[in-house]
Design an enzyme around this catalytic site. Sequence first.
Site, PDB file in Angstrom:
ATOM      1  N   ASP A  96      21.112  37.358  44.301  1.00  0.00           N
ATOM      2  CA  ASP A  96      19.994  36.642  45.367  1.00  0.00           C
ATOM      3  C   ASP A  96      20.174  37.799  46.657  1.00  0.00           C
ATOM      4  O   ASP A  96      21.146  38.604  46.580  1.00  0.00           O
ATOM      5  CB  ASP A  96      20.830  35.551  45.816  1.00  0.00           C
ATOM      6  CG  ASP A  96      19.932  34.445  46.386  1.00  0.00           C
ATOM      7  OD1 ASP A  96      18.741  34.910  46.622  1.00  0.00           O
ATOM      8  OD2 ASP A  96      20.518  33.568  47.036  1.00  0.00           O
TER       9      ASP A  96
ATOM     10  N   ASN B 132      10.691  30.206  39.956  1.00  0.00           N
ATOM     11  CA  ASN B 132      10.316  31.434  40.459  1.00  0.00           C
ATOM     12  C   ASN B 132       8.784  31.532  40.533  1.00  0.00           C
ATOM     13  O   ASN B 132       8.193  32.398  41.335  1.00  0.00           O
ATOM     14  CB  ASN B 132      10.787  32.733  40.033  1.00  0.00           C
ATOM     15  CG  ASN B 132      12.309  32.927  40.611  1.00  0.00           C
ATOM     16  OD1 ASN B 132      12.959  33.360  40.152  1.00  0.00           O
ATOM     17  ND2 ASN B 132      12.658  32.067  41.900  1.00  0.00           N
TER      18      ASN B 132
END
Length: 237
Positions: free
Chosen positions: A16, A64
């Site tokens: 991340d 995503n």
Amino acid sequence: MNFNKDACKHIAFIMDGNGRWAKARHLPRHLGHKAGCERVTDIYEECYALGIKVMSLYAFSTENWNRPKDEINHLFAYLEIFFKKEINRMLRDGCRITASGDLSRLPEKTQKVVKDAIERTKDGKNFTFNICLNYGGKAELVRAAKLFAKDVKEGKDIDSLTEESFEDYLYTKDLPPVDLLIRTSGEERISNYLLWQLAYAEFIFTPTPWPDFTKERLHECLEEFMSRNRRYGGIKE
């Protein structure tokens, strides 16, 4: 470093912070993903050198797809570059590449690159590089349930299902359970990642964004991991 490779056979990473890393440097978000892909090489090298057997990477989740199309296209392009660049090194290392997730929705070119890497490295025995693409933990469990239901419809005894046999229906069926989950960039959640496999994993959340997650940061996480008392529901003095 105080590290026992037998205590940590499988590390899972949530990589991340690529976009925030780029924003902090006044760069386009996709250049954060580029830096993130380059960081994967360093962490792969160190995991392999330390004798860890498996690393799993949350490269692209089922959620995503909600990101801007341009960012998604860049991410897949960097992924293709990574495999083309690193495949020969991985072959020399005896690394086996596997993929968790539904690859069918990926661009055809990306599918071809990933499947070619999987095929070329299928005999690797020293290390497993498991890349999670179009992956979601809930979707994996639903898929596994459907596969078992299909087997039952074809005559399998429904009472034969155990926790151990259920794992045969997961993408990770031949991988050990995750020992350590590392999530970078400060968020403290697992984001639908390896829900079954993380059952007894230790979690470490580091504020360092993935592009800045160096080998030294990995060592710090492993030191923390080794200091933990893993009881698996029992009692250890």
